[in-house]
Design an enzyme around this catalytic site. Structure first.
Site, PDB file in Angstrom:
ATOM      1  N   TYR A   1      -5.647  -4.619   1.167  1.00  0.00           N
ATOM      2  CA  TYR A   1      -5.691  -5.237  -0.160  1.00  0.00           C
ATOM      3  C   TYR A   1      -7.149  -5.546  -0.477  1.00  0.00           C
ATOM      4  CZ  TYR A   1      -4.095  -8.536  -3.847  1.00  0.00           C
ATOM      5  OH  TYR A   1      -3.849  -9.192  -5.021  1.00  0.00           O
TER       6      TYR A   1
ATOM      7  N   LYS B   1      -4.394  -1.077  -1.651  1.00  0.00           N
ATOM      8  CA  LYS B   1      -4.180  -1.638  -2.980  1.00  0.00           C
ATOM      9  C   LYS B   1      -5.564  -1.984  -3.499  1.00  0.00           C
ATOM     10  CE  LYS B   1      -2.089  -5.479  -5.508  1.00  0.00           C
ATOM     11  NZ  LYS B   1      -1.371  -6.783  -5.399  1.00  0.00           N
TER      12      LYS B   1
ATOM     13  N   ILE C   1       0.763  -1.150  -7.910  1.00  0.00           N
ATOM     14  CA  ILE C   1       1.420  -2.370  -7.441  1.00  0.00           C
ATOM     15  C   ILE C   1       1.229  -3.365  -8.573  1.00  0.00           C
ATOM     16  CG2 ILE C   1       1.451  -4.193  -5.698  1.00  0.00           C
ATOM     17  CD1 ILE C   1       0.420  -2.082  -3.690  1.00  0.00           C
TER      18      ILE C   1
END
EC number: 4.3.3.7
Length: 292
Positions: A139, A167, A208
């Site tokens: 992330y 992400k 996402i």
């Protein structure tokens, strides 16, 4: 090698609903999951930024993970947020999450506050990936964590067999470079709804999303149009989505999402402090844009 998230182009970074006593409301949570899957969502990120991870206790997170797996029941992918700025604690928590059958991957945020350099972050993620029973999704969100993994560092980490995706919440340029140069079995997602069209059109894995709480069908239609080569339709879908994304991020997240749900007749509670709930005027302004 086939990536377990392949063809999972829309995941919702789902909120954590609370009841009037500020406890997790699992009855409402189950309703949200069922609705999202019906609308075309292919996966969920649990206990991320939108899920208010910083204000959830360890035990709340574990119960949330278990309930999610039960509610999803194999109908969608489940990715759980287990990261922190402490490598050892992240390893321990990820191992604990890995003992829950039905979790597909762990989302690990870039270390915040202690601000490691690139070598430190590479060591952090590599060490976690070496120890983790779950595949890792990085992330990369410098807007919240301060620390930003460069494209070069991410490409090094992409070679680790247990790191399967990122992400990416950074510039269009970095996202494009990652999509261009990453190994084929390493998936590049955007965590920015406003990059959803560009990411998928460039060959990225998808989004996402936060806006998919309300616009999952529109995202699914946009991705389907791109898959079919109909970029004109996809662009139209994105032009519909984009101003609504801006409205949903006009105040600290997830306060707008929770306010919109409540106004729409689904009481998901209010955010935990330090995020404040929206007042009537703030909610009115968002609803005028969303037109739900």
């Amino acid at each position: 090698m086939t990536n377990l998230l392949e063809n999972t182009n829309l995941l919702t970074a789902i909120i954590t609903p609370f009841d009037k006593n500020n406890r997790i409301d699992f009855q409402v949570y189950r309703r949200l999951i069922d609705s999202q899957i019906s609308d075309g969502v292919k996966g969920f990120v649990i206990s991320g930024t939108t899920g208010e991870a910083p204000t959830l206790s360890h035990d709340e997170k574990i119960e949330l993970f278990k309930r999610t797996v039960d509610f999803v029941s194999g109908r969608a992918k489940v990715i759980v947020g287990t990261g922190s700025n402490n490598t050892k604690e992240t390893i321990e928590f990820t191992k604990e999450a890995g003992r829950i059958n039905g979790i597909d991957a762990a989302l690990i945020v870039t270390p915040y506050y202690n601000k490691p350099d690139q070598a430190g972050m590479i060591a952090h993620f590599s060490t976690i990936a070496d120890e983790s029973p779950l595949p890792i999704v990085i992330y990369n969100i410098p807007g919240r964590s301060i620390s930003a993994l460069t494209v070069e560092s991410l490409l090094k980490l992409a070679d680790h067999p247990n790191i399967i995706a990122v992400k990416q919440c950074n510039s269009d340029y970095d996202m494009s470079e990652l999509i261009e140069h990453a190994p084929k079995d390493f998936l590049v997602y955007t965590g920015e709804d406003g990059q959803s069209f560009l990411n998928y059109a460039l060959g990225g894995a998808g989004t996402i999303s936060v806006a998919s709480h309300f616009y999952a069908k529109e995202f699914a239609d946009m991705f389907s149009a791109i898959d079919n080569g109909d970029f004109k339709k996809a662009a139209g879908d994105f032009r519909f989505i984009n101003p609504r994304v801006k409205a949903l991020f006009s105040y600290p997240s997830p306060a707008p999402v929770k306010a919109v749900f409540k106004r729409s007749g689904i009481d998901v509670g209010i955010p935990r402090l330090p995020i404040l709930p929206l007042d009537k005027a703030q909610t009115d302004g968002i609803m005028q844009v969303l037109k739900l």
